[in-house]
Design an enzyme around this catalytic site. Structure first.
Site, PDB file in Angstrom:
ATOM      1  N   TYR A 106     -28.763  61.815  49.887  1.00  0.00           N
ATOM      2  CA  TYR A 106     -29.353  59.792  50.121  1.00  0.00           C
ATOM      3  C   TYR A 106     -30.103  59.558  49.404  1.00  0.00           C
ATOM      4  CZ  TYR A 106     -26.757  60.109  54.873  1.00  0.00           C
ATOM      5  OH  TYR A 106     -25.760  60.356  55.491  1.00  0.00           O
ATOM      6  N   ASP A 150     -20.899  47.726  60.857  1.00  0.00           N
ATOM      7  CA  ASP A 150     -21.850  47.863  61.000  1.00  0.00           C
ATOM      8  C   ASP A 150     -22.921  47.461  62.276  1.00  0.00           C
ATOM      9  OD1 ASP A 150     -24.281  50.022  61.610  1.00  0.00           O
ATOM     10  OD2 ASP A 150     -24.047  50.789  59.402  1.00  0.00           O
ATOM     11  N   HIS A 184     -22.254  51.844  66.382  1.00  0.00           N
ATOM     12  CA  HIS A 184     -22.546  51.103  65.076  1.00  0.00           C
ATOM     13  C   HIS A 184     -21.678  49.931  65.289  1.00  0.00           C
ATOM     14  CE1 HIS A 184     -25.620  52.944  63.248  1.00  0.00           C
ATOM     15  NE2 HIS A 184     -24.980  54.635  62.826  1.00  0.00           N
ATOM     16  N   GLU A 241     -23.487  58.987  65.237  1.00  0.00           N
ATOM     17  CA  GLU A 241     -24.551  57.554  66.125  1.00  0.00           C
ATOM     18  C   GLU A 241     -23.981  57.237  66.906  1.00  0.00           C
ATOM     19  OE1 GLU A 241     -28.107  58.117  62.970  1.00  0.00           O
ATOM     20  OE2 GLU A 241     -26.980  56.905  62.607  1.00  0.00           O
ATOM     21  N   ASP A 258     -31.211  56.665  49.626  1.00  0.00           N
ATOM     22  CA  ASP A 258     -32.139  55.125  50.318  1.00  0.00           C
ATOM     23  C   ASP A 258     -33.334  56.261  50.176  1.00  0.00           C
ATOM     24  OD1 ASP A 258     -30.817  57.491  52.339  1.00  0.00           O
ATOM     25  OD2 ASP A 258     -31.053  55.784  53.249  1.00  0.00           O
TER      26      ASP A 258
END
Ligand SMILES: [Zn+2]
Length: 773
Positions: free
Chosen positions: A435, A210, A281, A344, A437
């Site tokens: 998710y 990343d 990324h 992204e 997180d």
């Protein structure tokens, strides 16, 4: 939307649709014996079929493990785990002996296309028999048997007689871990694989590269780890604070270490799917080899989190570079799928790059989205020549899906639905349910997290097969996985906290035996299971004991609802003092008629088991009133519905998942019915900005009033500059005005302008608590 009736758990938890989704579960309960009933069987995931037998098996030092192959990993694993849990050291034998034994047998299947993961386990006073078509099935049977054995040193262990026939529903039962934002040791990666295997899950998605660090040794390109594995500091605190330290941070896995982990995982029947991110990324790679960017750099490995504009430039040299990397990756990992990211990836560099623009022309592509599709398809062709397939995040749908690609749906389930309808395989991992997180308890009591709110009952209510799919299309849903992004997770202890016990819930979902309408059954088994975490020293979240809250609009305005494992254990105060075992016992929803602070905690046998939760209410003329929205908020940030804006509870700006409504690309048009004509002179509301999360202030906010609900007059307008100056704390004071209706219009920024995080995508607009005085 009103949250009412039995579906209320918390303001942000399960929604009706997922709860009502039909999940078939067949458990045959014949007898409850030895204190076991189906509710407190120590099994997670619960098997497909269980039959109780009216007897029990006694494990002691005379017990023998019988295995056709006495060197098989499965037999050794069983032996070692029994030793760890009880202290009993059982011999493994390959020839039949009479007496007390645990017999492991592999049967030759008489059909092709048999289920390798299926097993049959019978426990009776004569012994334990485990039967499967493969070592994998045996391994799962062993995991089930081991859950019957308490973690306690003992010479004699009694286990309940049962007959179990079991197999999973989904082929992909996964856990992901991001090792780029923070790095985790090989020892912890092995532990993580142990947890996956313990819950009979079978896939570990290893996010190896990343912007913030390249974590895998590539022999041909040593700078990837010499430069790309290092950064000159990290973000401290939440993204909104934009604070950094200056500590050098690094870490990577050598190819030797990776081989060791791959072997470790194979023994435990876990497939590791490596992820090499492209075209976005990619900053850590570009810091090492800037020649593969559009601008030539130089670049720095990212210190902060977010989405960065510098991405791989689709030049021939870049493809050679990526193909050489993928060749080494493919040699290391035997998985069918290679994850190539694809998410992204801003298009701004490609828009301004002569090479990219001429490539678009040459290939007859429509725009940069089609260029991304070209990029992915070219990589796919290469990966396919190696006999492997690519998987990518759902953005790979944009500009056309590569012919053989599988899709991992993260921005909701829509991407997965679209891909399945195009007959592509799909793994579901929507932010709303998968998710890990996100917060799992009240953010006030939790370590700093990305945002969002995904409590365990919400994970448990997840159905990987969306209602929109036909039976034929549903075949393309391989399964689901949870993602653990580590921007805010620095230590392995903290990783454990985020996955445990949510992973237990997910394991039952992907095994296919979760019954969301009977969450209580799972919860009872889980509470017993927590003892195992204690004994193992696993750092798990105790949010399950937490008092959870919901609000609804009642007769007298806002009603505050408290829930806990056992609601009669909730005690609360309304004067801001800490609740003790002498405080009021909660019996029914609390009617909030004036501003106050409520504190509550869960008690068992007079002892406080949970942190105390606290909620302040600011009651004003709009609290608890009817509010309608012209556009609905996004499913991930709006489960409380429009009522969130008038529930008397102000959103916390640094924890924007919970108390806020989020709108993707849409305006907020809210109308509040005050019930009667009131004299008003002040309206307040809050909007958020968090550019890294693509959340922007609206470009205009307007307050209007009306006496009849038809003709509205403007009271006050705020421009973008004014909103910026007020830092989103909008307060409009005006001379006394008569109103029965208030309308609030907040105009979404729309498409994010170039030069900003998320450029070219839809901006988020986050809003909370409208108060009228
Ligand atoms: Zn370029």
């Amino acid at each position: 939307m009103q949250l009412r009736g039995i579906f209320i758990f918390t303001k942000f938890s399960v929604n009706k649709q997922t709860l009502m989704t039909k999940i078939f579960l067949s458990i045959f309960l014949f007898l409850s014996f030895l204190g076991y009933s189906q509710e407190n069987l120590p099994l997670i995931p619960i098997p497909k079929q269980i039959e109780f037998v009216n007897e029990f098996f006694e494990l002691d030092k005379s017990t023998v493990i019988l295995s056709q192959d006495s060197n098989s990993f499965e037999a050794l694993f069983l032996k070692e785990t029994i030793k760890l849990k009880t202290g009993l050291d059982l011999p493994i034998k390959s020839t039949y002996t009479k007496g007390n034994s645990i017999q492991l047998s592999i049967q030759i299947p008489d059909t092709i296309g048999f289920d390798r993961e299926k097993y049959e386990l019978s426990i009776s006073k004569k012994g334990v028999q485990l039967l499967s078509f493969s070592n994998q099935g045996l391994f799962y049977g062993i995991q089930t048997f081991l859950q019957f054995i308490p973690f306690q040193k003992s010479d004699k262990v009694k286990t309940q007689g049962v007959s179990i026939s079991d197999s999973p529903k989904f082929k992909w039962r996964g856990m992901h871990l991001d090792v780029s934002r923070h790095f985790f040791s090989i020892d912890f990666i092995k532990k993580y694989i142990d947890y996956i295997a313990m819950y009979k899950m079978n896939t570990f998605h290893w996010h190896l590269t990343d912007d913030q660090g390249w974590r895998i040794e590539i022999k041909k390109y040593p700078k990837l780890t010499e430069i790309g594995a290092w950064r000159d500091g990290s973000m401290v605190g939440h993204y909104n604070e934009q604070r950094f330290d200056t500590l050098r941070y690094s870490g990577f896995y050598t190819q030797e270490e990776i081989k060791e982990v791959v072997k470790y995982a194979q023994q435990r029947h876990v497939t590791i799917v490596p992820e090499i991110e492209m075209p976005g990324h990619a900053l850590a790679a570009l810091a090492s080899y800037p020649e593969f960017s559009c601008t030539g750099g130089p670049f720095e490995v990212a210190k902060g989190w977010g989405v960065f504009e510098d991405v791989f430039c689709p030049k021939d040299e870049t493809f050679v570079f990526l193909e050489n990397i993928l060749s080494e990756v493919i040699d290391l990992f035997p998985s069918k799928y290679i994850h190539i990211g694809g998410d992204e990836s801003p298009k701004v560099r490609w828009k301004n790059c002569a090479h990219c623009q001429s490539l678009i022309k040459k290939e007859g592509l429509k725009d940069e989205h089609e260029l991304q599709s070209y990029f992915i398809q070219r990589i796919e062709k290469f990966v396919n020549t190696k006999g492997r397939k690519i998987m990518g995040w759902d953005e790979i749908l944009e500009g056309g899906l590569a012919p053989n690609a599988a899709v991992m749906s993260w921005r909701g389930t829509e991407g997965g639905i679209a891909a399945a309808k195009q007959k592509h395989f799909v793994v579901m991992s929507p932010g709303s349910h998968c998710y890990f997180d996100h917060y799992q308890g009240d953010p006030k009591n939790e370590p700093l997290a990305f945002g969002g709110y995904t409590p365990i009952e919400k994970v448990y209510a997840f159905n990987p097969i969306p209602n929109e799919l036909s039976i034929e299309e549903a075949v393309y849903i391989l399964g689901a996985q949870a993602n653990v992004w580590t921007e805010y997770i620095e230590t392995s202890n903290h990783v454990e906290y985020m996955i445990m016990p949510r992973m237990a819930a997910l394991s039952e979902v992907v095994w296919g035996t979760a019954n969301a309408s009977d969450y209580k059954n799972f919860e009872n088994r889980l509470i017993d299971h927590l003892d195992f975490y204690e004994k193992m020293g696993i750092n798990y979240s105790k949010a399950i004991y937490e008092v959870t809250t919901a609000v609804s609009s009642g007769k007298n305005g806002v009603e505050f609802i408290l829930k806990a494992v056992n609601p009669s254990g909730i005690r609360f105060t309304t004067d801001g003092s800490q609740p003790t075992n002498k405080a009021m016992i909660y019996t029914s929803p609390i009617s909030i008629t004036k501003s106050c602070t409520i504190k509550a905690a869960y008690f068992e046998n007079e002892k406080q088991k949970s942190n105390s939760i606290e909620q302040t209410f600011n009651i004003n003329k709009s609290s608890g009133k009817k509010i309608t929205l012209e556009h609905q908020p996004h499913e991930n940030y709006g489960i409380g519905g429009s009522f969130t804006l008038v529930d008397g509870m102000k959103g916390n700006p640094s924890k924007f998942g919970r108390d806020w409504l989020g709108f993707s690309g849409k305006d907020v048009v809210a109308t509040i019915d005050l019930n009667k004509i009131e004299t008003i002179s002040k309206i307040k509301l809050n909007v958020l900005k968090s550019k890294g999360s693509w959340i922007y202030y609206p470009k205009e906010i307007e307050f209007l009033h009306s006496e009849d609900g038809n003709r509205y007059t403007s009271i006050k307008k705020f421009s973008e500059v004014e909103i910026e100056n007020l830092k989103g704390n909008i307060e409009g004071i005006f001379k006394n005005t008569q109103a029965k209706y208030i309308k609030i219009i907040a105009k979404n920024l729309g498409v994010i302008p170039d030069g900003n995080p998320g450029a070219g995508s839809k901006a988020w607009l986050f809003i909370d608590e409208i108060s009228v005085e």
